[in-house]
Scaffold this motif. Structure first.
Motif, short mmCIF file in Angstrom:
data_model
loop_
_atom_site.label_atom_id
_atom_site.label_comp_id
_atom_site.label_asym_id
_atom_site.label_seq_id
_atom_site.Cartn_x
_atom_site.Cartn_y
_atom_site.Cartn_z
N TYR A 91 -2.85 -4.96 3.77
CA TYR A 91 -2.07 -5.60 2.70
C TYR A 91 -2.88 -5.75 1.41
O TYR A 91 -2.47 -6.46 0.50
N GLY A 92 -4.03 -5.08 1.31
CA GLY A 92 -4.73 -4.96 0.05
C GLY A 92 -5.86 -5.92 -0.21
O GLY A 92 -6.52 -5.82 -1.25
N PRO A 212 1.37 -3.71 -1.09
CA PRO A 212 0.93 -2.42 -1.65
C PRO A 212 1.98 -1.34 -1.41
O PRO A 212 2.72 -1.38 -0.42
N PRO A 213 2.05 -0.35 -2.29
CA PRO A 213 3.08 0.69 -2.15
C PRO A 213 2.85 1.64 -0.99
O PRO A 213 3.78 2.30 -0.53
N GLU A 224 -2.28 7.55 -4.05
CA GLU A 224 -3.51 6.80 -4.31
C GLU A 224 -3.50 6.18 -5.70
O GLU A 224 -3.90 5.02 -5.88
N LEU A 225 -3.02 6.92 -6.70
CA LEU A 225 -2.95 6.38 -8.06
C LEU A 225 -2.03 5.16 -8.11
O LEU A 225 -2.33 4.17 -8.78
N ALA A 226 -0.91 5.23 -7.40
CA ALA A 226 0.00 4.09 -7.35
C ALA A 226 -0.67 2.88 -6.71
O ALA A 226 -0.49 1.73 -7.14
N ARG A 229 -3.09 1.30 -9.17
CA ARG A 229 -2.38 0.47 -10.14
C ARG A 229 -2.01 -0.87 -9.52
O ARG A 229 -2.12 -1.92 -10.16
N TRP A 230 -1.59 -0.83 -8.25
CA TRP A 230 -1.28 -2.08 -7.55
C TRP A 230 -2.54 -2.95 -7.44
O TRP A 230 -2.46 -4.17 -7.64
#
Length: 279
Positions: A91-92, A212-213, A224-226, A229-230
């Motif tokens: 979950y980041g 996270p996306p 990964e880029l998304a 950004r998150w």
């Protein structure tokens, strides 16, 4: 520590008692991406060849696999050994995985928070915090050989032994964790992952941040880029929160330099002071 550097996914189509469906397998390696891919393919072929029903899934050892987390940083001790690894969980949040420095996770469960005694006696009954701190203080008096830092977290307490190193798979480590009422699931996780874990950054939903996306390893560069950004949005939101607050210290803080290094990293990331909300 069981924190692999490489992960790969393989899929097998199987036919069982509920029709055809796909099973996905993740496998890992510390050597190369190719070795991880070979292991995933081999696992998929093996299970597909033996699969006869959904009940078979319980027999294939899913609970034994390492946690699939991105490695953010490797931390070496003075002897050159890997003392800890920073990872980012599903979950980041950032996680500190310590090879030999013991963290203790103590949860105030819902039953303790709303026990019959508290409902009958109201505020006169001891709070979970008071009860757990009393137990910890008694334990510290009975074990003066240990130095112990105690932190308040959103859902309980976190302990950190400051003057000794431990093998997370040993019976001695399990005894210390259990004697301090550490969460049983956490005790099992320490043994299985061969490390002690502590969450360094707040849980995103407690800071008003969505999940996270996607999850590591990302299927595409765009994914990964998304996720990056998150991460930036998450880090901005967490500036108003702290993961824990130091509330008590027992015994000596004098111990191996590896412990001092882990304490410094933990407190720098996880303890922002008393003016922040716990998350």
């Amino acid at each position: 520590m069981k924190i692999p550097k490489y992960w790969a996914k393989s899929t097998a189509r199987v036919r069982g008692d509920r029709g055809e469906f796909d099973l996905t397998f993740w496998r890992w390696s510390d050597i190369s991406q190719a070795e991880a891919a070979q292991a995933a393919d081999a696992r998929a072929r093996d299970v597909a060849a033996r699969f006869t029903s959904v009940d078979d899934l319980d027999r294939y050892g899913y609970a034994d696999r390492p946690l699939r987390e991105e490695i953010v940083e490797s931390i070496r001790g003075g002897d050159g050994r890997e003392a800890a690894v920073l990872t980012r969980n599903s979950y980041g949040a950032l996680i500190l995985n310590a090879a030999r420095v013991m963290f203790i996770d103590i949860d105030f469960d819902a039953q303790a928070k709303s026990s019959p005694l508290r409902r009958l006696m109201g505020r006169s009954a001891p709070s979970p915090l008071t009860q757990h701190l009393a137990r910890i203080e008694k334990w510290a008096q009975q074990h003066p050989q240990f130095g112990l830092r105690v932190y308040r977290t959103f859902g309980g307490l976190r302990g950190l032994i400051t003057n000794e190193l431990f093998d997370p798979t040993s019976a001695a480590s399990t005894t210390v964790l259990q004697s301090l009422n550490s969460d049983p699931l956490y005790v099992r996780l320490c043994r299985a992952q061969e490390c002690f874990r502590a969450r360094l950054t707040p849980k995103p939903w407690r800071c008003g941040v969505t999940a996270p996306p996607s999850r590591y390893p990302w299927p595409t560069s765009e994914a990964e880029l998304a996720h990056r950004r998150w991460e930036r949005a998450y880090e901005y939101a967490t500036h108003r929160y702290t993961t824990c607050q130091l509330i008590k210290a027992f015994g000596s803080n004098s111990g191996p330099s590896e412990v001092a290094r882990i304490v410094e990293i933990h407190d720098r990331y996880a303890c922002r002071g008393d003016g922040f909300d716990l998350a």
